[in-house]
Design a protein around this motif. Structure first.
Motif, mmCIF file in Angstrom:
data_model
loop_
_atom_site.group_PDB
_atom_site.id
_atom_site.type_symbol
_atom_site.label_atom_id
_atom_site.label_comp_id
_atom_site.label_asym_id
_atom_site.label_seq_id
_atom_site.Cartn_x
_atom_site.Cartn_y
_atom_site.Cartn_z
ATOM 1 N N GLU A 34 0.824 -1.208 0.000
ATOM 2 C CA GLU A 34 0.000 0.000 0.000
ATOM 3 C C GLU A 34 0.862 1.264 0.000
ATOM 4 O O GLU A 34 0.553 2.242 -0.673
ATOM 5 N N ALA A 35 1.960 1.244 0.759
ATOM 6 C CA ALA A 35 2.861 2.402 0.782
ATOM 7 C C ALA A 35 3.511 2.596 -0.583
ATOM 8 O O ALA A 35 3.671 3.721 -1.058
ATOM 9 N N GLY A 36 3.869 1.495 -1.222
ATOM 10 C CA GLY A 36 4.447 1.576 -2.560
ATOM 11 C C GLY A 36 3.461 2.126 -3.570
ATOM 12 O O GLY A 36 3.823 2.896 -4.460
ATOM 13 N N LEU A 37 2.198 1.738 -3.425
ATOM 14 C CA LEU A 37 1.161 2.256 -4.318
ATOM 15 C C LEU A 37 0.984 3.755 -4.127
ATOM 16 O O LEU A 37 0.873 4.515 -5.090
ATOM 17 N N ALA A 38 0.987 4.209 -2.882
ATOM 18 C CA ALA A 38 0.882 5.650 -2.616
ATOM 19 C C ALA A 38 2.075 6.386 -3.220
ATOM 20 O O ALA A 38 1.923 7.463 -3.802
ATOM 21 N N ALA A 39 3.264 5.799 -3.091
ATOM 22 C CA ALA A 39 4.460 6.421 -3.672
ATOM 23 C C ALA A 39 4.357 6.489 -5.193
ATOM 24 O O ALA A 39 4.744 7.498 -5.800
ATOM 25 N N LEU A 40 3.817 5.443 -5.815
ATOM 26 C CA LEU A 40 3.626 5.468 -7.266
ATOM 27 C C LEU A 40 2.654 6.571 -7.675
ATOM 28 O O LEU A 40 2.863 7.252 -8.680
ATOM 29 N N ARG A 41 1.571 6.748 -6.884
ATOM 30 C CA ARG A 41 0.620 7.827 -7.176
ATOM 31 C C ARG A 41 1.296 9.193 -7.086
ATOM 32 O O ARG A 41 1.084 10.067 -7.925
ATOM 33 N N MET A 42 2.096 9.379 -6.018
ATOM 34 C CA MET A 42 2.792 10.657 -5.839
ATOM 35 C C MET A 42 3.740 10.908 -7.007
ATOM 36 O O MET A 42 3.808 12.029 -7.535
ATOM 37 N N ARG A 43 4.447 9.878 -7.439
ATOM 38 C CA ARG A 43 5.392 10.020 -8.549
ATOM 39 C C ARG A 43 4.665 10.378 -9.839
ATOM 40 O O ARG A 43 5.101 11.238 -10.602
ATOM 41 N N ARG A 44 3.511 9.722 -10.073
ATOM 42 C CA ARG A 44 2.744 10.003 -11.287
ATOM 43 C C ARG A 44 2.245 11.448 -11.297
ATOM 44 O O ARG A 44 2.281 12.133 -12.323
ATOM 45 N N LEU A 45 1.801 11.940 -10.142
ATOM 46 C CA LEU A 45 1.366 13.339 -10.051
ATOM 47 C C LEU A 45 2.527 14.285 -10.328
ATOM 48 O O LEU A 45 2.381 15.281 -11.041
ATOM 49 N N LEU A 46 3.674 13.992 -9.762
ATOM 50 C CA LEU A 46 4.852 14.827 -9.980
ATOM 51 C C LEU A 46 5.265 14.807 -11.451
ATOM 52 O O LEU A 46 5.602 15.842 -12.024
ATOM 53 N N ASP A 47 5.225 13.633 -12.064
ATOM 54 C CA ASP A 47 5.610 13.513 -13.476
ATOM 55 C C ASP A 47 4.696 14.310 -14.398
ATOM 56 O O ASP A 47 5.096 14.693 -15.492
ATOM 57 N N ALA A 48 3.474 14.578 -13.957
ATOM 58 C CA ALA A 48 2.514 15.316 -14.784
ATOM 59 C C ALA A 48 2.740 16.826 -14.727
ATOM 60 O O ALA A 48 2.139 17.565 -15.502
ATOM 61 N N GLU A 49 3.584 17.282 -13.841
ATOM 62 C CA GLU A 49 3.806 18.727 -13.671
ATOM 63 C C GLU A 49 5.019 19.202 -14.463
ATOM 64 O O GLU A 49 6.039 18.520 -14.521
#
Length: 134
Positions: free
Chosen positions: A84-99
């Motif tokens: 679950e922590a890894g999934l949250a980290a992947l979400r954060m990374r995807r949001l950052l990559d979109a900026e």
């Protein structure tokens, strides 16, 4: 008289919060001692989920890099590669990559952290080898 939805704004009664079902699927996969089918996950989750819903969630998790699948006859078997922590980290990374302005986004993220979280983040960064910091 109309009924009020006392739940989360914008969520229908009985609906799960975003990410809640993904976390449940990851938990089911991680509790298995081997790769498992979508039917296995569906059975473990219960809650009247449709098989197609489970396959959709598994496919989305695969696209996020949180699960892997392998062919097993006509079906696929699924394995968790993130928790679950890894999934949250992947979400954060995807949001950052979109900026477009990563530096500003990261700076605002750090300044918005609670003091203990900022201290934790700084400690984690200090533990990283120089070549991993980029």
């Amino acid at each position: 008289m109309t009924e009020r939805n006392e739940g989360v704004v914008g969520r229908q009664p009985g609906r799960r919060a975003q990410g809640e079902l993904e976390a449940a699927v990851l938990t089911a996969l991680r509790s298995a001692s081997r790769p498992v089918t979508a039917a296995y996950v569906q059975e473990r989750l219960g809650q009247g989920l449709a098989y197609t819903t489970v396959v959709t969630i598994l496919t989305r998790l695969q696209a996020k890099g949180a699960v892997a699948r392998q062919r097993a006859g006509r079906a696929f078997e699924w394995t968790a590669v993130a928790d679950e922590a890894g999934l949250a980290a992947l979400r954060m990374r995807r949001l950052l990559d979109a900026e477009a302005d990563r530096e500003t986004v990261l700076a605002r993220f750090v300044t918005a952290l609670l003091p203990d979280d900022e201290k934790l983040l700084r400690g984690l960064l200090a533990q990283q080898p120089e070549d991993a910091q980029g």
